[in-house]
Design a protein around this motif. Structure first.
Motif, PDB file in Angstrom:
ATOM      1  N   VAL A 134       1.380  18.291  14.369  1.00 25.07           N
ATOM      2  CA  VAL A 134       2.719  18.498  14.317  1.00 25.07           C
ATOM      3  C   VAL A 134       3.458  19.109  15.982  1.00 25.07           C
ATOM      4  CG1 VAL A 134       3.687  20.961  13.264  1.00 25.07           C
ATOM      5  CG2 VAL A 134       2.141  20.101  11.968  1.00 25.07           C
ATOM      6  N   LEU A 135       3.235  18.821  16.384  1.00 26.50           N
ATOM      7  CA  LEU A 135       3.833  19.469  17.755  1.00 26.50           C
ATOM      8  C   LEU A 135       4.592  18.370  18.811  1.00 26.50           C
ATOM      9  CD1 LEU A 135       1.758  22.812  19.162  1.00 26.50           C
ATOM     10  CD2 LEU A 135       4.393  22.406  18.277  1.00 26.50           C
ATOM     11  N   VAL A 136       3.184  17.521  17.954  1.00 25.91           N
ATOM     12  CA  VAL A 136       3.761  16.180  18.294  1.00 25.91           C
ATOM     13  C   VAL A 136       5.454  15.281  17.626  1.00 25.91           C
ATOM     14  CG1 VAL A 136       2.844  13.635  18.660  1.00 25.91           C
ATOM     15  CG2 VAL A 136       1.770  15.323  19.810  1.00 25.91           C
ATOM     16  N   GLY A 137       4.945  15.883  16.827  1.00 26.85           N
ATOM     17  CA  GLY A 137       5.931  15.257  15.461  1.00 26.85           C
ATOM     18  C   GLY A 137       7.270  16.124  15.899  1.00 26.85           C
ATOM     19  N   MET A 153       1.079  -1.296   0.270  1.00 22.87           N
ATOM     20  CA  MET A 153       0.245   0.223  -0.007  1.00 22.87           C
ATOM     21  C   MET A 153       0.360   0.806   0.242  1.00 22.87           C
ATOM     22  SD  MET A 153      -3.230   1.358   2.548  1.00 22.87           S
ATOM     23  CE  MET A 153      -3.621  -0.298   2.071  1.00 22.87           C
ATOM     24  N   ASN A 154       0.755   2.213  -0.944  1.00 26.05           N
ATOM     25  CA  ASN A 154       1.750   3.889  -0.704  1.00 26.05           C
ATOM     26  C   ASN A 154       0.789   4.425   0.607  1.00 26.05           C
ATOM     27  OD1 ASN A 154       1.280   6.139  -1.296  1.00 26.05           O
ATOM     28  ND2 ASN A 154       1.000   5.984  -3.260  1.00 26.05           N
ATOM     29  N   LEU A 155       2.167   4.390   1.031  1.00 23.23           N
ATOM     30  CA  LEU A 155       2.225   5.448   2.341  1.00 23.23           C
ATOM     31  C   LEU A 155       1.096   6.499   2.207  1.00 23.23           C
ATOM     32  CD1 LEU A 155       3.799   5.815   4.887  1.00 23.23           C
ATOM     33  CD2 LEU A 155       5.317   7.549   3.804  1.00 23.23           C
ATOM     34  N   SER A 156       1.489   7.450   1.025  1.00 17.65           N
ATOM     35  CA  SER A 156       0.015   8.412   1.247  1.00 17.65           C
ATOM     36  C   SER A 156      -1.348   7.422   1.690  1.00 17.65           C
ATOM     37  CB  SER A 156      -0.148   8.886   0.361  1.00 17.65           C
ATOM     38  OG  SER A 156       0.931   9.637  -0.054  1.00 17.65           O
ATOM     39  N   LEU A 157      -1.585   6.857   1.095  1.00 15.74           N
ATOM     40  CA  LEU A 157      -3.005   5.961   0.881  1.00 15.74           C
ATOM     41  C   LEU A 157      -3.212   5.805   2.516  1.00 15.74           C
ATOM     42  CD1 LEU A 157      -5.538   5.275  -0.152  1.00 15.74           C
ATOM     43  CD2 LEU A 157      -5.092   3.274  -0.863  1.00 15.74           C
ATOM     44  N   SER A 158      -2.214   4.656   3.143  1.00 19.48           N
ATOM     45  CA  SER A 158      -1.813   4.015   4.818  1.00 19.48           C
ATOM     46  C   SER A 158      -2.249   5.413   5.130  1.00 19.48           C
ATOM     47  CB  SER A 158      -0.437   3.245   4.798  1.00 19.48           C
ATOM     48  OG  SER A 158      -0.408   2.806   5.971  1.00 19.48           O
ATOM     49  N   MET A 159      -1.443   6.468   5.178  1.00 14.81           N
ATOM     50  CA  MET A 159      -1.746   7.373   5.586  1.00 14.81           C
ATOM     51  C   MET A 159      -3.036   8.279   6.539  1.00 14.81           C
ATOM     52  SD  MET A 159       1.506   9.724   5.582  1.00 14.81           S
ATOM     53  CE  MET A 159       2.785   9.813   5.671  1.00 14.81           C
ATOM     54  N   ALA A 160      -3.696   8.411   5.127  1.00 12.36           N
ATOM     55  CA  ALA A 160      -5.081   8.095   4.621  1.00 12.36           C
ATOM     56  C   ALA A 160      -6.091   8.138   5.822  1.00 12.36           C
ATOM     57  CB  ALA A 160      -5.588   8.621   2.812  1.00 12.36           C
ATOM     58  N   ALA A 161      -5.908   6.040   5.531  1.00  8.19           N
ATOM     59  CA  ALA A 161      -6.362   6.044   5.789  1.00  8.19           C
ATOM     60  C   ALA A 161      -6.694   5.255   7.688  1.00  8.19           C
ATOM     61  CB  ALA A 161      -6.188   4.050   5.168  1.00  8.19           C
ATOM     62  N   PHE A 162      -5.439   5.975   7.944  1.00  5.07           N
ATOM     63  CA  PHE A 162      -5.614   6.049   9.399  1.00  5.07           C
ATOM     64  C   PHE A 162      -5.647   7.359   9.874  1.00  5.07           C
ATOM     65  CE2 PHE A 162      -3.180   8.433  12.857  1.00  5.07           C
ATOM     66  CZ  PHE A 162      -2.858   7.105  13.697  1.00  5.07           C
ATOM     67  N   VAL A 210       2.719   9.660  14.631  1.00  2.00           N
ATOM     68  CA  VAL A 210       2.986  10.289  13.834  1.00  2.00           C
ATOM     69  C   VAL A 210       4.832   9.268  14.412  1.00  2.00           C
ATOM     70  CG1 VAL A 210       5.788  11.956  15.282  1.00  2.00           C
ATOM     71  CG2 VAL A 210       2.851  12.728  14.365  1.00  2.00           C
ATOM     72  N   GLY A 211       4.564   8.626  15.030  1.00  2.00           N
ATOM     73  CA  GLY A 211       5.196   7.301  15.831  1.00  2.00           C
ATOM     74  C   GLY A 211       5.576   6.298  14.829  1.00  2.00           C
ATOM     75  N   THR A 212       4.279   6.027  13.682  1.00  2.00           N
ATOM     76  CA  THR A 212       3.710   4.998  13.065  1.00  2.00           C
ATOM     77  C   THR A 212       4.704   5.593  10.694  1.00  2.00           C
ATOM     78  OG1 THR A 212       2.319   3.790  14.264  1.00  2.00           O
ATOM     79  CG2 THR A 212       2.737   4.058  11.573  1.00  2.00           C
ATOM     80  N   TYR A 213       4.231   6.651  11.054  1.00  2.00           N
ATOM     81  CA  TYR A 213       4.444   7.536   9.780  1.00  2.00           C
ATOM     82  C   TYR A 213       5.409   8.368   9.251  1.00  2.00           C
ATOM     83  CZ  TYR A 213       0.151   5.171   8.860  1.00  2.00           C
ATOM     84  OH  TYR A 213      -1.113   4.173   8.439  1.00  2.00           O
ATOM     85  N   THR A 214       6.449   8.300  10.569  1.00  2.00           N
ATOM     86  CA  THR A 214       7.287  10.104   9.950  1.00  2.00           C
ATOM     87  C   THR A 214       8.449   9.384  10.802  1.00  2.00           C
ATOM     88  OG1 THR A 214       7.232  11.159  12.045  1.00  2.00           O
ATOM     89  CG2 THR A 214       5.110  11.837  10.833  1.00  2.00           C
ATOM     90  N   LEU A 272       7.870  14.326   5.719  1.00  2.00           N
ATOM     91  CA  LEU A 272       6.932  13.188   6.032  1.00  2.00           C
ATOM     92  C   LEU A 272       5.536  13.878   6.918  1.00  2.00           C
ATOM     93  CD1 LEU A 272       8.865   9.671   6.396  1.00  2.00           C
ATOM     94  CD2 LEU A 272       7.069  10.469   4.591  1.00  2.00           C
ATOM     95  N   LEU A 273       6.355  14.170   8.084  1.00  2.00           N
ATOM     96  CA  LEU A 273       5.265  14.592   8.953  1.00  2.00           C
ATOM     97  C   LEU A 273       4.379  15.860   8.282  1.00  2.00           C
ATOM     98  CD1 LEU A 273       4.232  14.953  12.076  1.00  2.00           C
ATOM     99  CD2 LEU A 273       6.024  17.477  12.477  1.00  2.00           C
ATOM    100  N   TRP A 274       4.904  16.886   7.908  1.00  2.00           N
ATOM    101  CA  TRP A 274       4.254  17.631   6.941  1.00  2.00           C
ATOM    102  C   TRP A 274       3.207  17.093   6.241  1.00  2.00           C
ATOM    103  CZ3 TRP A 274       3.753  21.444   9.569  1.00  2.00           C
ATOM    104  CH2 TRP A 274       4.628  22.924  10.126  1.00  2.00           C
ATOM    105  N   LEU A 275       3.773  16.202   5.517  1.00  2.00           N
ATOM    106  CA  LEU A 275       2.316  15.220   4.099  1.00  2.00           C
ATOM    107  C   LEU A 275       1.804  14.243   4.943  1.00  2.00           C
ATOM    108  CD1 LEU A 275       2.451  14.166   1.422  1.00  2.00           C
ATOM    109  CD2 LEU A 275       3.442  11.921   2.305  1.00  2.00           C
ATOM    110  N   PHE A 276       2.105  13.347   5.837  1.00  2.00           N
ATOM    111  CA  PHE A 276       0.974  13.607   6.999  1.00  2.00           C
ATOM    112  C   PHE A 276      -0.481  14.510   7.456  1.00  2.00           C
ATOM    113  CE2 PHE A 276      -0.126  11.565  11.559  1.00  2.00           C
ATOM    114  CZ  PHE A 276      -0.778  10.361  11.085  1.00  2.00           C
ATOM    115  N   THR A 277       0.206  15.310   7.580  1.00  2.00           N
ATOM    116  CA  THR A 277      -0.697  16.371   8.651  1.00  2.00           C
ATOM    117  C   THR A 277      -1.488  16.789   7.672  1.00  2.00           C
ATOM    118  OG1 THR A 277       1.315  16.877   9.503  1.00  2.00           O
ATOM    119  CG2 THR A 277      -0.858  19.154   9.672  1.00  2.00           C
ATOM    120  N   TRP A 278      -0.611  17.284   6.168  1.00  2.00           N
ATOM    121  CA  TRP A 278      -1.087  17.676   4.658  1.00  2.00           C
ATOM    122  C   TRP A 278      -2.900  16.926   4.567  1.00  2.00           C
ATOM    123  CZ3 TRP A 278      -2.207  22.883   3.906  1.00  2.00           C
ATOM    124  CH2 TRP A 278      -0.945  23.427   4.374  1.00  2.00           C
ATOM    125  N   ILE A 279      -2.541  15.751   4.659  1.00  2.00           N
ATOM    126  CA  ILE A 279      -3.223  14.218   4.663  1.00  2.00           C
ATOM    127  C   ILE A 279      -4.298  14.400   5.667  1.00  2.00           C
ATOM    128  CG2 ILE A 279      -4.161  11.799   4.281  1.00  2.00           C
ATOM    129  CD1 ILE A 279      -0.902  12.037   2.769  1.00  2.00           C
TER     130      ILE A 279
END
Length: 193
Positions: free
Chosen positions: A53-56, A1-10, A127-131, A137-144
């Motif tokens: 973001v602050l946790v990251g 699975m694509n990382l972005s798709l996995s982030m979105a599912a989470f 943050v622990g799983t995806y960044t 990756l933190l910014w990508l995760f936040t934007w998603i």
């Protein structure tokens, strides 16, 4: 699975599942309608994204270093949930009374996220799983996460606005409010144990 798709599912699973912020969005939608509730939705989304973001960037480490701050945050969250339950339980259930109540504000939504243990768990786990400590990756995760969080909380407010038409009798609104208050109390009690 694509990382972005996995982030979105989470993000979807964490945002749309029941929790204090979503319960308040549902109550607000039922009481004030979708449009008025969108301020709460926007505040909750921005509050969570800032938390993420602050946790990251290391706030979680600060809480580990200062356990008293973590305890204060925990008990502040419990107290806030009980306060919200009290406000719901006290509501008269009148949709069109002469002293209309204001819908929860954006600040209210943001504060709820910071006092919401579910939000902290989602932020720390995400943050622990995806960044892996990488800021890109933190910014990508936040934007998603942001748009998904907004849509998820808005769905709860929309659901409240849909059931509003069935709640024209104040007795039904009071029953809904009491049910939601019980859910918030149960969440607070779970955290207190």
């Amino acid at each position: 699975m694509n990382l972005s798709l996995s982030m979105a599912a989470f993000a979807l699973a964490a945002s749309i599942s029941p929790g204090p912020v979503n319960v308040v969005a549902l109550a607000s939608g039922a009481r004030h309608g979708l449009r008025a509730s969108l301020w709460h939705v926007a505040g909750a989304t921005l509050g969570f994204c800032l938390l993420l973001v602050l946790v990251g960037l290391g706030v979680h480490e600060l809480l580990l270093s200062w356990p008293l701050l973590a305890v204060a945050l925990h008990w502040g969250g419990v107290a806030f949930l009980l306060y919200m339950a009290w406000k719901l339980a006290r509501d008269a259930g009148q949709l069109d009374d002469t002293h209309p109540h204001r819908a929860p504000s954006a600040w209210h939504g943001a504060a709820m996220q910071w006092l919401n243990p579910k939000a902290w768990l989602a932020a720390v786990a995400g943050v622990g799983t995806y960044t892996g400590g990488e800021q890109s990756l933190l910014w990508l995760f936040t934007w998603i996460y942001g748009p998904i969080c907004f849509i998820s909380v808005a769905c709860w407010a929309w659901a409240g606005s849909v059931i509003r038409q069935y709640l024209l009798d104040s007795r039904y609104i009071r029953r809904l409010n009491w049910g939601l208050a019980v859910l918030l109390i149960a969440s607070a009690m779970y955290l207190a144990i």
